[in-house]
Scaffold this motif. Structure first.
Motif, PDB file in Angstrom:
ATOM      1  N   ASP A  69      31.228  32.697  40.401  1.00  0.00           N
ATOM      2  CA  ASP A  69      32.060  33.866  40.623  1.00  0.00           C
ATOM      3  C   ASP A  69      33.536  33.530  40.354  1.00  0.00           C
ATOM      4  O   ASP A  69      33.989  32.416  40.628  1.00  0.00           O
ATOM      5  CB  ASP A  69      31.889  34.346  42.071  1.00  0.00           C
ATOM      6  CG  ASP A  69      32.650  35.620  42.360  1.00  0.00           C
ATOM      7  OD1 ASP A  69      32.168  36.690  42.005  1.00  0.00           O
ATOM      8  OD2 ASP A  69      33.750  35.505  42.948  1.00  0.00           O
ATOM      9  N   GLU A  70      34.276  34.478  39.803  1.00  0.00           N
ATOM     10  CA  GLU A  70      35.673  34.228  39.432  1.00  0.00           C
ATOM     11  C   GLU A  70      36.509  33.761  40.622  1.00  0.00           C
ATOM     12  O   GLU A  70      37.373  32.884  40.483  1.00  0.00           O
ATOM     13  CB  GLU A  70      36.295  35.491  38.827  1.00  0.00           C
ATOM     14  CG  GLU A  70      35.775  35.814  37.438  1.00  0.00           C
ATOM     15  CD  GLU A  70      36.481  37.008  36.830  1.00  0.00           C
ATOM     16  OE1 GLU A  70      37.503  37.441  37.398  1.00  0.00           O
ATOM     17  OE2 GLU A  70      36.023  37.500  35.784  1.00  0.00           O
ATOM     18  N   ASP A  71      36.279  34.350  41.786  1.00  0.00           N
ATOM     19  CA  ASP A  71      37.043  33.958  42.978  1.00  0.00           C
ATOM     20  C   ASP A  71      36.759  32.508  43.353  1.00  0.00           C
ATOM     21  O   ASP A  71      37.670  31.760  43.736  1.00  0.00           O
ATOM     22  CB  ASP A  71      36.710  34.885  44.150  1.00  0.00           C
ATOM     23  CG  ASP A  71      37.206  36.302  43.920  1.00  0.00           C
ATOM     24  OD1 ASP A  71      38.157  36.468  43.138  1.00  0.00           O
ATOM     25  OD2 ASP A  71      36.642  37.239  44.516  1.00  0.00           O
ATOM     26  N   GLU A  74      38.458  30.235  40.797  1.00  0.00           N
ATOM     27  CA  GLU A  74      39.901  30.163  41.029  1.00  0.00           C
ATOM     28  C   GLU A  74      40.231  29.196  42.163  1.00  0.00           C
ATOM     29  O   GLU A  74      41.152  28.374  42.051  1.00  0.00           O
ATOM     30  CB  GLU A  74      40.434  31.559  41.354  1.00  0.00           C
ATOM     31  CG  GLU A  74      41.933  31.612  41.586  1.00  0.00           C
ATOM     32  CD  GLU A  74      42.421  33.012  41.925  1.00  0.00           C
ATOM     33  OE1 GLU A  74      43.569  33.131  42.372  1.00  0.00           O
ATOM     34  OE2 GLU A  74      41.647  33.972  41.749  1.00  0.00           O
ATOM     35  N   LYS A  75      39.458  29.267  43.234  1.00  0.00           N
ATOM     36  CA  LYS A  75      39.707  28.380  44.374  1.00  0.00           C
ATOM     37  C   LYS A  75      39.376  26.929  44.037  1.00  0.00           C
ATOM     38  O   LYS A  75      40.073  26.004  44.471  1.00  0.00           O
ATOM     39  CB  LYS A  75      38.881  28.841  45.577  1.00  0.00           C
ATOM     40  CG  LYS A  75      39.324  30.182  46.145  1.00  0.00           C
ATOM     41  CD  LYS A  75      38.428  30.606  47.294  1.00  0.00           C
ATOM     42  CE  LYS A  75      38.852  31.949  47.863  1.00  0.00           C
ATOM     43  NZ  LYS A  75      37.952  32.400  48.957  1.00  0.00           N
ATOM     44  N   GLU A 275      33.833  42.330  47.553  1.00  0.00           N
ATOM     45  CA  GLU A 275      34.524  41.235  48.214  1.00  0.00           C
ATOM     46  C   GLU A 275      36.031  41.460  48.337  1.00  0.00           C
ATOM     47  O   GLU A 275      36.718  40.687  49.003  1.00  0.00           O
ATOM     48  CB  GLU A 275      34.265  39.922  47.456  1.00  0.00           C
ATOM     49  CG  GLU A 275      32.793  39.535  47.349  1.00  0.00           C
ATOM     50  CD  GLU A 275      32.139  39.386  48.704  1.00  0.00           C
ATOM     51  OE1 GLU A 275      32.793  38.849  49.620  1.00  0.00           O
ATOM     52  OE2 GLU A 275      30.980  39.811  48.857  1.00  0.00           O
ATOM     53  N   ASP A 276      36.572  42.498  47.692  1.00  0.00           N
ATOM     54  CA  ASP A 276      38.007  42.766  47.764  1.00  0.00           C
ATOM     55  C   ASP A 276      38.394  43.224  49.168  1.00  0.00           C
ATOM     56  O   ASP A 276      37.540  43.703  49.940  1.00  0.00           O
ATOM     57  CB  ASP A 276      38.409  43.835  46.741  1.00  0.00           C
ATOM     58  CG  ASP A 276      38.364  43.294  45.319  1.00  0.00           C
ATOM     59  OD1 ASP A 276      38.483  42.068  45.159  1.00  0.00           O
ATOM     60  OD2 ASP A 276      38.202  44.080  44.376  1.00  0.00           O
TER      61      ASP A 276
END
Length: 449
Positions: A69-71, A74-75, A275-276
């Protein structure tokens, strides 16, 4: 090896991490496909995901990072040094590498690019970063196999072997001239059948589909879908071959576009997911909810005008939800078909022909449904006038709703507005208003209140 992601599996992995069984963890993930590893990481805690990623080799880690997942990605990238990220980048094709770097803060981008040891790879990544992500240039990869039209078959084979070392999968062999301009494509079968002394110009196929670096991603997807292509070459303004786009990139485009259209159809104005945070979700949904409320107030105001009708014939009130619901349903059905056709480039002919077809369809559906409703009201309520008023109203509402649902997406598309927004609350709300107005107007004419 494919695996089933179960709670038991995740608990076992978490236990191994807690006990720092690094060798056992490495062996466990050694034969698992990177897509399955990414799915496991998405279901673990962030710290656990980072722990596993640090144990994987660079080739596996780079593939996994493209799947998570992009999130999460990123982390994870925030926890890695510029040098560590650069090591993963060097294992990726240029298009995937550019996607990863594009997600980094500006200063971090420069640090990572400077740490890439393969300067040619870094140069190609920087070139891709200049293109808009929603264009062919933003989708393409620089890795491809190309041969010169003036080469002999023998030299061609030698050069292809060298180039193939840098390409993960060879979809097509492209033919260029001395200036690098795309001339055509080369069939592997023709190449194998040709004499080693023959020239490529004698065996290549001049006809080849291509796109320009500035073409929109959706247009590229339509071309590849229409001609059933696994890959397509990309040229610049001068006709020079600069890259190629493969089907896996286009699948991502189609998926993203479908998600966006689904959100628009549901009345969500931004690209959001579950998830936002609450504020982001509220901003995305509130405008259409406000429109729905305005539509509801408008429908209530119309009903207020016909208050006398409901006082004299309260039975009309019982069928108000049915009329409004049918108007919304027919409108959404009509608009959904049009939006789908526009997205697939399947709407051909004039707008008037399309409207005429929808009117014919609405009339047929209207006759059948109105007749059934007429019989139901007449039998259950025993009032012929009321039955005729309600049935005729439904017939009229279906036709109007079909016209509205068809025309609005076509008009929006004509003026360059995404027609997907027409399948949301806009169509439903407008048809609710039209439905209530038509219903009571026809009832007033027939019943005479």
């Amino acid at each position: 090896m494919a695996i089933e992601i179960t709670n038991e599996l995740l608990e076992n992995v978490s236990t191994l991490i807690q006990e720092k069984q690094d060798q056992q963890i490495s062996r466990f993930f050694e034969d698992i496909h990177h897509a399955d590893i990414a799915e496991v990481l998405d279901d673990l805690t962030f710290d656990e995901a980072v722990y596993i990623i640090r144990l994987l080799d660079s080739e596996t880690t780079s593939a996994v990072l493209m799947e998570v997942d992009e999130d999460v990605r990123e982390k994870v990238l925030e926890q890695l040094s510029a040098k560590e990220i650069a090591e993963e980048i060097e294992e990726l094709d240029t298009d995937d590498a550019a996607d990863v770097i594009a997600e980094l803060p500006e200063e971090r981008k420069q640090e990572v690019i400077q740490e890439i040891e393969d300067k040619e790879h870094a140069k190609e990544i920087v070139e891709l970063l200049r293109y808009d992500e929603d264009t062919a240039g933003g989708l393409m990869a620089k890795e491809l196999v190309k041969v010169n039209v003036n080469w002999s078959v023998l030299r061609c084979v030698k050069e292809m072997r060298i180039q193939a070392e840098e390409v993960t999968r060879v979809h097509s062999i492209y033919v260029v001239d001395d200036e690098g301009k795309l001339q055509g494509r080369l069939s592997l079968k023709d190449l194998l059948m040709a004499s080693t002394k023959a020239k490529i110009e004698d065996v290549y196929i001049p006809k080849v589909d291509f796109v320009n670096v500035h073409d929109y991603a959706e247009d590229v997807a339509n071309v590849m879908r229409k001609y059933d292509l696994e890959a397509i070459p990309v040229i610049d303004e001068l006709g020079v071959l600069v890259g190629r786009i493969t089907i896996d990139d286009i699948v991502d485009v189609i998926k993203e576009e479908a998600e966006k259209d689904y959100q628009l159809a549901a009345g969500i104005t931004q690209d959001v997911d579950s998830e936002d945070n609450v504020l982001a979700l509220t901003r995305a949904r509130l405008p259409w909810l406000f429109l729905g409320m305005v539509g509801g107030l408008s429908a209530a105001s119309i009903m207020g005008v016909f208050q006398d009708a409901m006082d004299k014939s309260p039975i009309l009130f019982l069928f108000t939800p049915l009329i409004a619901a049918m108007a919304g349903n027919v409108g959404v059905q009509s608009s959904a078909i049009i939006v789908q056709g526009l997205a697939n480039d399947g709407i051909k002919g004039s707008i008037w022909n399309r409207l005429l077809k929808e009117i014919s369809l609405a009339m047929l559906n209207g006759v059948i449904l109105s007749f059934l409703l007429f019989l139901f009201v007449w039998v259950t309520k025993g009032n012929l006038q009321i039955a005729m008023a309600i049935a005729l109203s439904l017939f009229s509402v279906i036709i109007v709703a079909g016209l509205v649902g068809t025309s609005i997406p076509l008009i929006l598309d004509k003026y360059g507005i995404d027609p997907a927004i027409a399948t949301g609350p806009f169509i439903t709300t407008s048809n609710d208003i039209f439905g209530i107005l038509i219903y009571f107007s026809i009832a007033k004419l027939i019943i005479g209140f």
